[in-house]
Enzyme design. Structure first.
Site, PDB file in Angstrom:
ATOM      1  N   THR A   1      37.128 -25.905  16.440  1.00  0.00           N
ATOM      2  CA  THR A   1      36.931 -24.612  15.785  1.00  0.00           C
ATOM      3  C   THR A   1      36.846 -23.469  16.791  1.00  0.00           C
ATOM      4  O   THR A   1      36.385 -23.653  17.925  1.00  0.00           O
ATOM      5  CB  THR A   1      35.633 -24.649  14.952  1.00  0.00           C
ATOM      6  OG1 THR A   1      35.311 -23.321  14.520  1.00  0.00           O
ATOM      7  CG2 THR A   1      34.452 -25.167  15.752  1.00  0.00           C
TER       8      THR A   1
ATOM      9  N   TYR B   1      27.011 -25.737  14.843  1.00  0.00           N
ATOM     10  CA  TYR B   1      28.333 -26.191  14.389  1.00  0.00           C
ATOM     11  C   TYR B   1      29.333 -26.109  15.554  1.00  0.00           C
ATOM     12  O   TYR B   1      29.962 -27.105  15.937  1.00  0.00           O
ATOM     13  CB  TYR B   1      28.783 -25.337  13.195  1.00  0.00           C
ATOM     14  CG  TYR B   1      30.235 -25.507  12.850  1.00  0.00           C
ATOM     15  CD1 TYR B   1      30.763 -26.769  12.574  1.00  0.00           C
ATOM     16  CD2 TYR B   1      31.102 -24.407  12.817  1.00  0.00           C
ATOM     17  CE1 TYR B   1      32.110 -26.927  12.278  1.00  0.00           C
ATOM     18  CE2 TYR B   1      32.435 -24.558  12.514  1.00  0.00           C
ATOM     19  CZ  TYR B   1      32.932 -25.814  12.246  1.00  0.00           C
ATOM     20  OH  TYR B   1      34.265 -25.967  11.961  1.00  0.00           O
TER      21      TYR B   1
END
Ligand code: UDP
Length: 327
Positions: A117, A141
């Protein structure tokens, strides 16, 4: 036909990847614990339910299908949740992925495509976000995904686990045929929440912060159509089949949209009003995340076809009106 193990194949991006794999002549074998995915979304190949952390179950599935490669989508991916319960992100994403990599190496399956990501880059002012820039994630995350990238590099050196890392920017849209689409419960992503607000399924969309250091005060993101994104995965698979070196690629269009701009496009595409509220910033959010790289285009030959904002909203809207899954 060649089997490909698809972790998270019952989820939003994984299910679109399974459709693309099948169209490209592979058999996608979904491995998913259904914690956030849907059995109904597994339409293009066999389904094996299991946990990433369950090594015995993984060994069984690798032995049964002898996959040629792994496409690893399964992960927890909500910034807000990652700020509240970071340990769950470290446990699920990092330990789960580590177990999966160990099982892949044990099975001799040495081609691995990983969903990373842009959140690994963090909030960097005036820095071009290309694949070589430093990664300073600001939430668990992004940090968990960066850790998995590090493990992959170690496993490449130690065990020859060849890998392609895709750093996604914001994924949006849905299969134009609406066989699969985005359906999270609870939903946390901007475009589906907005479509809910547009058709009255929720009262309003809350803008998370209007005082960011951007021209209109709202966060800026780079949105990429899920179908274009999964096309890149097929190219990543071919990259590994061609025995090219392990490589990381950004997947974004290089164009940023503020939250307010996304709202304006959504109103125009659906021809409806978007009820909005202005709320505080969401902890863990970055001001601006826009890809500054064309490596995927130049090296992989990736060509996004549906990633205009209006097309993404139109495809998401079609799915929103016709598709959903049942547990
Ligand atoms: N956002 C928002 N309201 C919402 C959900 C998201 O204003 O109800 C904003 C969020 O702060 C971010 C952008 O929309 O700037 C995209 O958020 P999303 O959760 O869709 O993806 P993320 O960027 O976290 O991967």
């Amino acid at each position: 036909m060649t089997n490909i193990l698809v972790t998270g194949g019952a989820g939003y991006i994984g299910s679109h990847a399974c459709k693309a794999l099948k169209a490209a002549g592979y058999t996608p074998v979904t491995y998913d614990n259904l914690s956030t995915g849907w059995a109904d979304a597994v339409k293009f190949g066999p389904f094996e339910q299991g946990e990433l952390s369950d090594r015995d179950r993984l060994d069984q599935v690798f032995a049964a299908y002898q996959p040629a490669a792994v496409l690893h989508f399964a992960a927890l991916s909500q910034v807000g949740e990652a700020m509240r319960i970071p340990e769950v992100y470290w446990h699920n994403n990092v330990l789960g992925s580590l177990t999966l990599m160990q099982a892949a190496v044990h099975a001799g399956c040495l081609k691995f495509v990983f969903s990373s990501t842009c959140a690994t880059y963090g909030d960097q002012d005036n820095v071009v976000l290309d694949e070589d820039c430093d990664q300073h994630p600001i939430n668990a995350y992004g940090a968990s995904k960066r850790a998995i990238e590090d493990i992959l590099r170690d496993f490449q050196r130690a065990y020859g686990l060849n890998n392609v890392i895709f750093r996604y920017f914001n994924v949006a849209g849905a299969d134009p045929e609406a066989e699969v689409g985005e359906f999270h419960q609870p939903e946390t992503h901007l475009i589906p929440l907005m479509l809910d607000a547009i058709d009255g399924k929720r009262d309003a969309l809350t803008i998370f912060g209007t005082d960011w250091d951007t021209p209109d005060g709202t966060c800026i993101r780079d949105y990429v159509h899920v179908c274009d994104l999964v096309d890149a995965h097929i190219l990543g698979l071919k990259w590994l089949e061609d025995e090219k070196d392990s490589r990381a690629f950004n997947l974004g269009t290089g164009t940023g949209f503020s939250v307010r701009e996304v709202i304006d496009h959504s109103g125009a595409v659906t021809n409806r009003d978007v009820p909005i509220l202005e709320g505080p910033r969401r902890p863990g959010d970055c001001t601006k995340l826009v890809s500054g790289s064309t490596r995927a285009e130049t090296e992989l030959g990736w060509m996004p076809k549906r990633s205009t904002m209006d097309q993404m909203i139109a495809d998401a809207w079609r799915w929103h009106q016709t598709g959903h899954y049942e547990k």
